[in-house]
Design a protein around this motif. Structure first.
Motif, PDB file in Angstrom:
ATOM      1  N   ILE A   4       0.844  -1.206   0.000  1.00  0.00           N
ATOM      2  CA  ILE A   4       0.000   0.000   0.000  1.00  0.00           C
ATOM      3  C   ILE A   4       0.872   1.247   0.000  1.00  0.00           C
ATOM      4  O   ILE A   4       0.591   2.233  -0.703  1.00  0.00           O
ATOM      5  CB  ILE A   4      -0.946  -0.014   1.209  1.00  0.00           C
ATOM      6  N   TYR A   5       1.952   1.229   0.774  1.00  0.00           N
ATOM      7  CA  TYR A   5       2.886   2.357   0.819  1.00  0.00           C
ATOM      8  C   TYR A   5       3.480   2.610  -0.573  1.00  0.00           C
ATOM      9  O   TYR A   5       3.596   3.765  -1.008  1.00  0.00           O
ATOM     10  CB  TYR A   5       3.984   2.058   1.830  1.00  0.00           C
ATOM     11  N   ILE A   6       3.835   1.537  -1.281  1.00  0.00           N
ATOM     12  CA  ILE A   6       4.396   1.694  -2.631  1.00  0.00           C
ATOM     13  C   ILE A   6       3.366   2.320  -3.570  1.00  0.00           C
ATOM     14  O   ILE A   6       3.685   3.208  -4.369  1.00  0.00           O
ATOM     15  CB  ILE A   6       4.885   0.335  -3.181  1.00  0.00           C
ATOM     16  N   PHE A   7       2.101   1.870  -3.470  1.00  0.00           N
ATOM     17  CA  PHE A   7       1.048   2.454  -4.306  1.00  0.00           C
ATOM     18  C   PHE A   7       0.889   3.949  -4.012  1.00  0.00           C
ATOM     19  O   PHE A   7       0.711   4.756  -4.930  1.00  0.00           O
ATOM     20  CB  PHE A   7      -0.280   1.740  -4.072  1.00  0.00           C
ATOM     21  N   ILE A   8       0.928   4.304  -2.734  1.00  0.00           N
ATOM     22  CA  ILE A   8       0.802   5.717  -2.356  1.00  0.00           C
ATOM     23  C   ILE A   8       1.948   6.539  -2.948  1.00  0.00           C
ATOM     24  O   ILE A   8       1.742   7.622  -3.505  1.00  0.00           O
ATOM     25  CB  ILE A   8       0.765   5.872  -0.822  1.00  0.00           C
ATOM     26  N   CYS A   9       3.169   6.001  -2.850  1.00  0.00           N
ATOM     27  CA  CYS A   9       4.337   6.702  -3.410  1.00  0.00           C
ATOM     28  C   CYS A   9       4.238   6.826  -4.923  1.00  0.00           C
ATOM     29  O   CYS A   9       4.581   7.867  -5.498  1.00  0.00           O
ATOM     30  CB  CYS A   9       5.621   5.967  -3.018  1.00  0.00           C
ATOM     31  N   LEU A  10       3.754   5.772  -5.580  1.00  0.00           N
ATOM     32  CA  LEU A  10       3.568   5.830  -7.026  1.00  0.00           C
ATOM     33  C   LEU A  10       2.562   6.918  -7.395  1.00  0.00           C
ATOM     34  O   LEU A  10       2.768   7.683  -8.344  1.00  0.00           O
ATOM     35  CB  LEU A  10       3.087   4.473  -7.554  1.00  0.00           C
ATOM     36  N   GLY A  11       1.462   6.974  -6.631  1.00  0.00           N
ATOM     37  CA  GLY A  11       0.441   7.973  -6.911  1.00  0.00           C
ATOM     38  C   GLY A  11       0.934   9.393  -6.698  1.00  0.00           C
ATOM     39  O   GLY A  11       0.722  10.272  -7.534  1.00  0.00           O
ATOM     40  N   LEU A  12       1.625   9.613  -5.572  1.00  0.00           N
ATOM     41  CA  LEU A  12       2.111  10.960  -5.262  1.00  0.00           C
ATOM     42  C   LEU A  12       3.139  11.429  -6.288  1.00  0.00           C
ATOM     43  O   LEU A  12       3.096  12.576  -6.745  1.00  0.00           O
ATOM     44  CB  LEU A  12       2.712  10.985  -3.854  1.00  0.00           C
ATOM     45  N   THR A  13       4.076  10.555  -6.652  1.00  0.00           N
ATOM     46  CA  THR A  13       5.130  10.950  -7.592  1.00  0.00           C
ATOM     47  C   THR A  13       4.610  11.048  -9.025  1.00  0.00           C
ATOM     48  O   THR A  13       5.265  11.646  -9.878  1.00  0.00           O
ATOM     49  CB  THR A  13       6.315   9.970  -7.538  1.00  0.00           C
ATOM     50  N   GLN A  14       3.452  10.438  -9.284  1.00  0.00           N
ATOM     51  CA  GLN A  14       2.845  10.555 -10.606  1.00  0.00           C
ATOM     52  C   GLN A  14       2.280  11.949 -10.827  1.00  0.00           C
ATOM     53  O   GLN A  14       2.327  12.490 -11.930  1.00  0.00           O
ATOM     54  CB  GLN A  14       1.743   9.501 -10.759  1.00  0.00           C
ATOM     55  N   PHE A  15       1.753  12.552  -9.763  1.00  0.00           N
ATOM     56  CA  PHE A  15       1.053  13.827  -9.903  1.00  0.00           C
ATOM     57  C   PHE A  15       1.819  15.006  -9.296  1.00  0.00           C
ATOM     58  O   PHE A  15       1.461  16.152  -9.521  1.00  0.00           O
ATOM     59  CB  PHE A  15      -0.333  13.724  -9.256  1.00  0.00           C
ATOM     60  N   ILE A  16       2.877  14.706  -8.510  1.00  0.00           N
ATOM     61  CA  ILE A  16       3.691  15.765  -7.919  1.00  0.00           C
ATOM     62  C   ILE A  16       5.128  15.605  -8.406  1.00  0.00           C
ATOM     63  O   ILE A  16       5.759  14.557  -8.185  1.00  0.00           O
ATOM     64  CB  ILE A  16       3.650  15.711  -6.379  1.00  0.00           C
ATOM     65  N   VAL A  17       5.646  16.596  -9.076  1.00  0.00           N
ATOM     66  CA  VAL A  17       7.016  16.544  -9.580  1.00  0.00           C
ATOM     67  C   VAL A  17       7.970  16.962  -8.459  1.00  0.00           C
ATOM     68  O   VAL A  17       7.952  18.110  -8.012  1.00  0.00           O
ATOM     69  CB  VAL A  17       7.192  17.467 -10.804  1.00  0.00           C
ATOM     70  N   LEU A  18       8.796  16.036  -8.010  1.00  0.00           N
ATOM     71  CA  LEU A  18       9.755  16.314  -6.946  1.00  0.00           C
ATOM     72  C   LEU A  18      11.059  16.829  -7.543  1.00  0.00           C
ATOM     73  O   LEU A  18      11.466  16.391  -8.626  1.00  0.00           O
ATOM     74  CB  LEU A  18      10.004  15.054  -6.119  1.00  0.00           C
ATOM     75  N   PRO A  19      11.742  17.737  -6.856  1.00  0.00           N
ATOM     76  CA  PRO A  19      12.943  18.360  -7.423  1.00  0.00           C
ATOM     77  C   PRO A  19      14.177  17.469  -7.332  1.00  0.00           C
ATOM     78  O   PRO A  19      14.190  16.457  -6.643  1.00  0.00           O
ATOM     79  CB  PRO A  19      13.106  19.610  -6.549  1.00  0.00           C
ATOM     80  N   VAL A  20      15.207  17.857  -8.042  1.00  0.00           N
ATOM     81  CA  VAL A  20      16.577  17.322  -7.990  1.00  0.00           C
ATOM     82  C   VAL A  20      16.690  15.948  -8.643  1.00  0.00           C
ATOM     83  O   VAL A  20      17.435  15.760  -9.609  1.00  0.00           O
ATOM     84  CB  VAL A  20      17.121  17.259  -6.545  1.00  0.00           C
ATOM     85  N   PHE A  21      15.973  14.960  -8.123  1.00  0.00           N
ATOM     86  CA  PHE A  21      16.128  13.586  -8.605  1.00  0.00           C
ATOM     87  C   PHE A  21      14.966  13.184  -9.506  1.00  0.00           C
ATOM     88  O   PHE A  21      13.876  13.764  -9.450  1.00  0.00           O
ATOM     89  CB  PHE A  21      16.219  12.608  -7.426  1.00  0.00           C
ATOM     90  N   ASP A  22      15.211  12.150 -10.333  1.00  0.00           N
ATOM     91  CA  ASP A  22      14.151  11.598 -11.173  1.00  0.00           C
ATOM     92  C   ASP A  22      13.156  10.820 -10.317  1.00  0.00           C
ATOM     93  O   ASP A  22      13.452  10.387  -9.206  1.00  0.00           O
ATOM     94  CB  ASP A  22      14.745  10.668 -12.239  1.00  0.00           C
TER      95      ASP A  22
END
Length: 236
Positions: A4-22
């Motif tokens: 579930i944690y992995i799904f949450i991280c996938l969802g957040l990083t899909q819609f929120i662009v985080l800086p510095v790293f890919d």
């Protein structure tokens, strides 16, 4: 917790662009952070971490092979990427191992009429190898399904929930978990974790035939954990 944690991280990083790293590198960092926290907080033991690490390596080897055979792709860039496979992908296999280990310990799992290690170990090896060899020779998955049915038709799994005991045929357990993994795969591909060839233009439901692949992978995963538990109980 881990899947579930992995799904949450996938969802957040899909819609929120985080800086510095890919994105894939951020996912690797998040997965590593979760793994460290689970061990430090006592949710997982060091023995369970060893099993999970084995799954991570097994999954990563298969991912590298499958990606380079064109079975699926990881389209985004990443620094921590080996032969086209981001290193976070191994944690998706590790999360399955994490679930199995937690399920075993927290629900007092016991195996009834479990076949000999001389049958289960070669069968697990044959199933895993078929993921590689079917690209070069005949796909033996249906023969393997028959062997699984013949090997485990009497085996049962018992577990306890709130002091109530339940029993389920191990073949049904394999099927149910394999189906759940297929559902998880649809969520993961929808969130852009990886892509199958038919999903490059737009997302489509993962082919139902993939259930048989995940069922076999689930069987391998369970056999590794179960055989380790059997061996450990005999040592004690």
């Amino acid at each position: 917790m881990f899947p579930i944690y992995i799904f949450i991280c996938l969802g957040l990083t899909q819609f929120i662009v985080l800086p510095v790293f890919d994105r894939y590198d951020w996912l690797l960092f998040f997965c590593m952070l979760m793994q460290v926290l689970m061990v430090r907080l006592g949710i997982e033991s060091m023995d369970e971490l060893k099993v999970i690490t084995v799954f991570h390596l097994i999954g990563l080897v298969m991912e590298i092979f499958k990606v380079n055979m064109g079975s699926w792709t990881y389209p985004e860039e990443a620094f921590f990427k080996v032969y086209g496979v981001p290193l976070f992908s191994g944690f998706m296999y590790a999360s399955v191992a994490s679930y199995l280990c937690q399920f075993w310990r927290r629900f007092d799992v016991e195996l009834m009429k479990w076949p000999s290690l001389f049958l289960t170990i070669p069968l697990a090896a044959a199933i895993y190898l078929n993921f590689f060899t079917h690209h070069y020779i005949l796909d033996l998955r249906w023969i393997l399904f028959v062997l699984v049915a013949l090997t485990f038709y009497q085996a049962q799994l018992t577990f306890s929930v709130n002091r109530r005991h339940f029993k389920i045929p191990i073949l049904m357990f394999f099927l149910l978990i394999g189906f759940l993994i297929w559902i998880g795969e649809n969520i993961a591909t929808f969130l852009g974790a990886w892509q199958y060839p038919n999903q490059h233009g737009s997302w489509e439901l993962v082919h139902l035939g993939k259930i048989s692949s995940w069922l076999l992978l689930m069987i391998v995963s369970f056999l590794i954990v179960a055989n380790l538990k059997v061996v450990k109980s005999k040592i004690k």
